[in-house]
Scaffold this active site. Structure first.
Site, PDB file in Angstrom:
ATOM      1  N   LEU A 161       3.505  -3.946   1.943  1.00 38.65           N
ATOM      2  CA  LEU A 161       2.457  -2.960   2.170  1.00 38.65           C
ATOM      3  C   LEU A 161       2.567  -1.801   1.186  1.00 38.65           C
ATOM      4  O   LEU A 161       3.652  -1.291   0.928  1.00 38.65           O
ATOM      5  CB  LEU A 161       2.538  -2.402   3.592  1.00 38.65           C
ATOM      6  CG  LEU A 161       2.458  -3.400   4.747  1.00 38.65           C
ATOM      7  CD1 LEU A 161       2.287  -2.658   6.058  1.00 38.65           C
ATOM      8  CD2 LEU A 161       1.330  -4.392   4.546  1.00 38.65           C
ATOM      9  N   ARG A 162       1.416  -1.368   0.697  1.00 33.63           N
ATOM     10  CA  ARG A 162       1.334  -0.148  -0.103  1.00 33.63           C
ATOM     11  C   ARG A 162       0.706   0.925   0.778  1.00 33.63           C
ATOM     12  O   ARG A 162      -0.373   0.703   1.351  1.00 33.63           O
ATOM     13  CB  ARG A 162       0.445  -0.368  -1.330  1.00 33.63           C
ATOM     14  CG  ARG A 162       0.939  -1.418  -2.302  1.00 33.63           C
ATOM     15  CD  ARG A 162      -0.158  -1.778  -3.299  1.00 33.63           C
ATOM     16  NE  ARG A 162      -1.320  -2.356  -2.618  1.00 33.63           N
ATOM     17  CZ  ARG A 162      -2.537  -2.453  -3.161  1.00 33.63           C
ATOM     18  NH1 ARG A 162      -2.749  -1.995  -4.391  1.00 33.63           N
ATOM     19  NH2 ARG A 162      -3.530  -2.994  -2.491  1.00 33.63           N
ATOM     20  N   GLU A 163       1.388   2.055   0.908  1.00 32.70           N
ATOM     21  CA  GLU A 163       0.793   3.126   1.702  1.00 32.70           C
ATOM     22  C   GLU A 163      -0.544   3.522   1.099  1.00 32.70           C
ATOM     23  O   GLU A 163      -0.674   3.665  -0.109  1.00 32.70           O
ATOM     24  CB  GLU A 163       1.743   4.331   1.774  1.00 32.70           C
ATOM     25  CG  GLU A 163       2.992   4.025   2.581  1.00 32.70           C
ATOM     26  CD  GLU A 163       3.737   5.278   3.025  1.00 32.70           C
ATOM     27  OE1 GLU A 163       3.077   6.293   3.303  1.00 32.70           O
ATOM     28  OE2 GLU A 163       4.976   5.231   3.082  1.00 32.70           O
ATOM     29  N   CYS A 271      10.337   3.868   0.749  1.00 34.07           N
ATOM     30  CA  CYS A 271      10.725   2.496   0.400  1.00 34.07           C
ATOM     31  C   CYS A 271      11.392   2.377  -0.959  1.00 34.07           C
ATOM     32  O   CYS A 271      12.557   1.992  -1.040  1.00 34.07           O
ATOM     33  CB  CYS A 271       9.494   1.583   0.455  1.00 34.07           C
ATOM     34  SG  CYS A 271       8.878   1.293   2.125  1.00 34.07           S
TER      35      CYS A 271
END
Length: 447
Positions: A161-163, A271
């Site tokens: 996931l990319r914020e 992350c």
């Protein structure tokens, strides 16, 4: 009969995954040990800002008018064990205090709490980012402690996931990676992800170690690319080159590509920094530490950018003390479209200048509340214009669209001096210079 899915841990990853599974048509039960978080989610509210997530929750959370009712939440492990066919473990793996290694206590606790309630066939799927070798250990634990014995299988399915894009990345991923030990586990995960697979998403089947390594390897590669262009910015500063033009030129090479080649104050967040450090620590434990020694320099380059922005600010203010100087900081989050300030380069720079005597005022579209918790002594403004009022210098440190669309003339009328330092190389230099601003960015000509 349709699979029933549980999601253990309802933070950033878990809340998004639970809502996405409901969107894909499954009955979903989310668990968290924090009752306040559960109560919030049951109202269709999120504990963090993520574009599109609240709307997705409200479409499916039981009890909300007009929802499908496919998504519920609980704090009861027994209910989770009885409900689910597939259990996704989505808890946090933060960096240990005082160490590079990651803290596995939340993952270990989740598996230990779930295992006694697995009385029939079940697939436990790890999504958390863990040190390679963890899945082998957890699989053995499940087989020993679950009443179902060997019928309680483990699989590993790393998240990417990319914020700011988490909903899109979950519903329409660019790849799905699964580490499995049986055809049954692979079949179940193909059923879970039938929607994305029907759209043509690649499905990569691996062993446990490879699945665990994919996320940290990907993050390490991205960190390397970011720090490479930042190192080139340092060389451009020394040689009088233009790192933006350099990045454009090398980005046309298909072997390199344009993405992640914008020089600036570096990466942050919850992350990338902790994942590359944990990767180094684990490589050392495996006796392969020399393979990843380059990551120490990647980390060093990244952290050095923050100090360089502080010094660039000092230079812009005449080269002396920050005492009595007013500094406006545009941005507090580590990236746009997020309220996450964990290891934020923007907030770190603001804090350093403040600690050296500068009067710092920060504005961020979504990160103000979280920033205040980390740096309560900084000044905070309700808008970019308010932050810039009477400022001797303006720092652009998070590339929000709102900042790219600012009117340089209006901002210049509010500021005491028209000096802007672009820590993200995201603004149009000519637009700002035409409005009378002195524009500076790392690795770019001063004129």
């Amino acid at each position: 009969m349709s699979l029933k899915i549980t999601v253990i841990g309802t933070g950033y990853l878990g809340a998004t995954h639970a809502a996405a599974m409901a969107e894909l048509g499954f009955e979903v039960l989310g668990l968290d040990v924090v009752p306040e978080k559960i109560a919030m989610l049951e109202r269709g509210e999120t504990p963090m800002y993520e574009p599109g997530l609240e709307e997705l929750l409200r479409r499916h959370v039981a009890g909300i008018e007009g929802s499908t009712g496919r998504l519920r939440f609980t704090t009861d492990w027994a209910e989770v064990g009885a409900f689910g066919d597939v259990h996704f473990v989505c808890v946090n793996t933060p960096q240990k205090h005082g160490e590079y290694a990651c803290d596995m206590s939340y993952v270990d606790s989740a598996v230990a709490s779930l295992a006694p309630h697995l009385r029939g066939p079940a697939l436990v799927v790890g999504k958390s980012t863990v040190p390679v070798g963890s899945a082998d250990r957890l699989a053995a634990y499940l087989a020993e402690h679950a009443p179902a014995g060997g019928d309680a299988e483990l699989a590993w399915n790393p998240e990417f996931l990319r914020e700011g894009f988490a909903v899109q990345d979950t519903l329409h991923p660019d790849r799905i990676v699964v580490g499995v030990r049986s055809e049954r586990a692979e079949k179940l995960l193909r059923e879970v992800y039938a929607g994305p697979l029907g759209e043509g998403t690649p499905f990569v089947v691996t062993d446990f170690p490879t699945a665990e390594l994919v996320k940290t390897a990907a993050n390490s590669f991205l960190a390397t690319k970011i720090s490479f262009i930042n190192a080139m910015a340092e060389v451009c500063e020394a040689a009088g080159g233009d790192v933006a033009k350099l990045a454009e030129a090398i980005g046309h090479d298909d072997r390199i590509g344009r993405k992640f080649l914008r020089a600036g104050i570096g990466f942050g967040g919850g992350c990338l920094p902790k994942d590359i450090r944990a990767f180094m620590a684990r490589a050392g434990e495996l006796g392969a530490d020399q393979a990843l020694t380059f990551l120490r320099e990647i980390d060093s380059i990244n952290m050095r950018r923050r100090g360089q922005m502080v010094e660039m600010t000092r230079e812009a203010l005449g080269g002396g003390s920050f005492l009595g100087k007013r500094v406006a900081v545009l941005g507090a989050t580590f990236k746009p479209d997020s309220d996450d300030v964990r290891d934020s380069p923007a907030l770190n720079v603001a804090g350093q200048i403040h600690l050296q005597g500068g009067q710092v005022t920060v504005y961020d579209p979504k990160g103000m509340d979280n920033a205040r918790k980390v740096f309560p002594t900084l000044g905070y403004a309700g808008s970019a214009l308010e932050a810039a009022r009477s400022a001797d210098v303006v720092l652009h440190l998070t590339e929000w669209r709102e900042f790219r669309e600012l009117d340089p003339v209006a901002l210049g009328e509010a500021a005491a001096a028209r000096v802007i330092l672009d820590g993200r190389n995201a603004l149009d230099p000519e637009l700002w210079r035409r409005a009378g601003w002195t524009y500076r960015a790392m690795g770019r000509p001063k004129a």
